[in-house]
Motif scaffolding. Structure first.
Motif, short mmCIF file in Angstrom:
data_model
loop_
_atom_site.label_atom_id
_atom_site.label_comp_id
_atom_site.label_asym_id
_atom_site.label_seq_id
_atom_site.Cartn_x
_atom_site.Cartn_y
_atom_site.Cartn_z
N ASP A 165 20.39 37.18 32.06
CA ASP A 165 21.19 35.76 31.66
C ASP A 165 22.47 36.14 30.81
O ASP A 165 22.44 37.13 30.04
CB ASP A 165 20.59 34.83 31.00
N SER A 166 23.70 35.51 30.81
CA SER A 166 24.76 35.66 30.01
C SER A 166 24.33 35.42 28.36
O SER A 166 25.20 35.63 27.51
CB SER A 166 26.10 35.27 30.44
N CYS A 167 23.41 34.38 28.18
CA CYS A 167 23.19 33.87 26.68
C CYS A 167 22.20 34.82 26.00
O CYS A 167 21.02 34.85 26.49
CB CYS A 167 22.89 32.54 26.91
N PRO A 168 22.55 35.49 24.83
CA PRO A 168 21.66 36.45 24.45
C PRO A 168 20.47 35.90 23.95
O PRO A 168 19.42 36.39 23.91
CB PRO A 168 22.44 37.16 23.05
N SER A 169 20.46 34.46 23.36
CA SER A 169 19.51 33.92 22.63
C SER A 169 18.56 33.64 23.90
O SER A 169 17.21 33.57 23.61
CB SER A 169 19.89 32.72 21.67
N ALA A 170 19.18 33.03 25.10
CA ALA A 170 18.20 32.67 26.03
C ALA A 170 17.18 33.98 26.47
O ALA A 170 16.04 33.75 26.70
CB ALA A 170 18.86 32.14 27.22
N VAL A 171 17.84 35.09 26.74
CA VAL A 171 17.21 36.38 26.94
C VAL A 171 16.15 36.47 25.95
O VAL A 171 14.94 37.07 26.42
CB VAL A 171 18.21 37.25 27.09
N SER A 172 16.67 36.61 24.82
CA SER A 172 15.68 36.71 23.83
C SER A 172 14.25 35.98 23.86
O SER A 172 13.24 36.49 23.73
CB SER A 172 16.09 36.76 22.39
N ARG A 173 14.45 34.48 23.90
CA ARG A 173 13.53 33.96 23.84
C ARG A 173 12.62 33.94 25.16
O ARG A 173 11.47 33.99 25.16
CB ARG A 173 13.70 32.21 23.87
N ALA A 174 13.37 34.36 26.23
CA ALA A 174 12.48 34.38 27.50
C ALA A 174 11.74 35.76 27.58
O ALA A 174 10.39 35.73 27.84
CB ALA A 174 13.48 34.55 28.69
N ALA A 175 12.26 36.80 26.85
CA ALA A 175 11.45 38.11 26.70
C ALA A 175 10.51 37.72 25.81
O ALA A 175 9.12 38.67 26.09
CB ALA A 175 12.51 39.16 26.41
N ASP A 176 10.63 37.23 24.78
CA ASP A 176 9.31 37.07 23.85
C ASP A 176 8.15 36.16 24.67
O ASP A 176 7.13 36.44 24.19
CB ASP A 176 9.77 36.10 22.62
N LYS A 177 8.70 35.35 25.55
CA LYS A 177 7.58 34.50 26.26
C LYS A 177 7.05 34.89 27.40
O LYS A 177 5.74 34.96 27.52
CB LYS A 177 8.07 33.15 26.51
N TYR A 178 7.56 35.94 28.05
CA TYR A 178 7.27 36.17 29.70
C TYR A 178 7.33 37.69 29.63
O TYR A 178 6.86 38.33 30.80
CB TYR A 178 8.29 35.53 30.40
N ASP A 179 7.92 38.75 28.90
CA ASP A 179 8.04 40.23 29.01
C ASP A 179 6.78 40.65 29.56
O ASP A 179 5.69 40.52 28.94
CB ASP A 179 8.56 40.81 27.97
N GLY A 180 6.63 41.40 30.54
CA GLY A 180 5.42 42.05 30.88
C GLY A 180 5.62 43.35 32.05
O GLY A 180 6.76 44.18 32.00
N THR A 181 4.71 43.76 32.41
CA THR A 181 4.71 44.82 33.43
C THR A 181 5.73 44.50 34.55
O THR A 181 6.18 45.70 35.15
CB THR A 181 3.20 45.38 33.74
N ARG A 182 5.77 43.54 35.27
CA ARG A 182 6.41 43.37 36.34
C ARG A 182 7.58 42.31 36.05
O ARG A 182 8.35 41.97 37.16
CB ARG A 182 5.53 42.61 37.30
N LEU A 183 7.75 41.93 34.75
CA LEU A 183 9.01 41.19 34.45
C LEU A 183 9.64 41.65 33.35
O LEU A 183 8.97 41.60 32.20
CB LEU A 183 8.64 39.71 34.54
N CYS A 184 10.86 41.87 33.21
CA CYS A 184 11.53 42.27 31.97
C CYS A 184 13.06 41.43 31.91
O CYS A 184 13.41 41.02 33.18
CB CYS A 184 11.74 43.70 31.84
N PHE A 185 13.57 41.43 30.76
CA PHE A 185 14.68 40.68 30.69
C PHE A 185 15.95 41.68 29.94
O PHE A 185 15.68 42.46 29.26
CB PHE A 185 14.44 39.40 29.74
N LEU A 186 17.32 41.40 30.46
CA LEU A 186 18.31 42.00 29.86
C LEU A 186 19.55 40.92 30.09
O LEU A 186 19.60 40.09 30.80
CB LEU A 186 18.80 43.04 30.66
N GLU A 187 20.58 41.14 29.18
CA GLU A 187 21.67 40.24 29.00
C GLU A 187 22.60 40.84 30.25
O GLU A 187 22.88 42.02 30.30
CB GLU A 187 22.47 40.36 27.56
N LEU A 188 23.21 39.97 30.93
CA LEU A 188 24.21 40.37 32.02
C LEU A 188 25.09 39.37 32.07
O LEU A 188 24.76 37.93 32.41
CB LEU A 188 23.39 40.56 33.38
N ASP A 189 26.17 39.42 32.00
CA ASP A 189 27.47 38.59 32.67
C ASP A 189 27.69 39.19 33.87
O ASP A 189 28.53 40.11 34.08
CB ASP A 189 28.58 38.66 31.76
#
Length: 281
Positions: free
Chosen positions: A66-90
């Motif tokens: 997602d382009s929104c850093p805070s959205a990426v951070s919250r999503a990573a805190d909630k869901y980050d795992g072995t098959r799902l990871c998060f990064l900021e991207l425009d």
């Protein structure tokens, strides 16, 4: 962007995306060797984690962006795992090669739902998607092509109370809003960047319906890009004014029924499935 256009996932988004994926899933080809999918515009990460991941083959992983850093951070805190990871991207970045996502490319599947309409330079966004796809890779898009929601933005931007926070509202209107044939423009973009169109339609008068008005209000909130610009103490008043204007111009509708009320949010959306051709030779 400097704002939070999609901080949460809405019922409108998840309801329609599920319908589209049920329709298109059997047409997707899973023979590509690259086993990572890219989700562009994941917002809260709810759909990536709860709906999309379970559909993928078990040996595939998702990079949700997602382009929104805070959205990426919250999503990573909630869901980050072995098959799902998060990064900021425009995805509209001028130099996609300079991003962290580029270093993880290519991707055999790219999904983007209710996100690409935020990017005014559609050609650059699709060029970047083409660069990130594996040869033979596929992308599935849902892009809002028209909604009176954007007319509501215009009205709110003229309000003395809210105009300060909405000076650049035109940057957040879908680029397809005034087009009579948005699917033709989309197809032209695909031809220009080198992607092959398998499915493309402009689905009109899509209705997100709920018997709970709060669900509709939450939808307006979740796709509103301006709240991050204003003090927190003004945000609820702003949303109330947005909802009032949305009812006035027909973005939202209420139907009185014998057992209660039904609330409706209407919009049009481009639905597309595209493929990157295999390299010749």
């Amino acid at each position: 962007m400097g704002m939070e256009p999609r901080a949460t996932s809405s019922g409108l988004q998840r309801q329609f995306v599920s319908l589209v994926l049920r329709e298109l899933w059997q047409a997707l080809d899973w023979k590509c060797e690259d086993r990572m999918a890219l989700d562009v515009g994941c917002g809260s990460g709810d759909f990536s984690a709860c709906d999309l991941l379970s559909r993928l083959p078990e040996d595939m992983v998702i990079l949700a962006t997602d382009s929104c850093p805070s959205a990426v951070s919250r999503a990573a805190d909630k869901y980050d795992g072995t098959r799902l990871c998060f990064l900021e991207l425009d995805i509209g970045a001028a130099h996609i090669e300079d991003t962290g996502v580029w270093r993880l490319a290519p991707f055999s599947k790219i999904f983007s739902f209710f996100s690409l309409h935020w990017v005014q330079n559609q050609r650059v966004a699709f060029q970047n998607i083409n660069k990130l796809l594996s040869p033979g890779g596929e992308a599935v898009f849902i892009i809002i092509s028209h909604s009176r929601l954007f007319t509501m933005y215009e009205s709110m931007a003229k309000s003395p109370r809210w105009s300060t926070y909405m000076e650049e509202y035109l940057k957040y209107v879908t680029p397809y809003q005034e087009l009579n044939n948005p699917e033709h423009q989309f197809t032209m973009y695909m031809k220009e960047v080198g992607l092959s169109v398998k499915t493309c339609r402009n689905q009109r008068d899509i209705n997100y319906v709920s018997t709970d008005e709060q669900n509709i209000i939450d939808t307006v909130r979740s796709i509103n890009p301006f709240m991050g610009r204003m003090p927190k103490e003004l945000r609820e008043s702003f949303i109330r004014d947005c909802v009032r204007e949305a009812y006035r111009n027909g973005t939202l509708r209420c139907r009185r029924l014998p057992g209660g009320s039904s609330y409706c949010f209407r919009y049009d959306a481009l639905v597309a499935h595209v493929v990157k051709p295999w390299l010749e030779g």
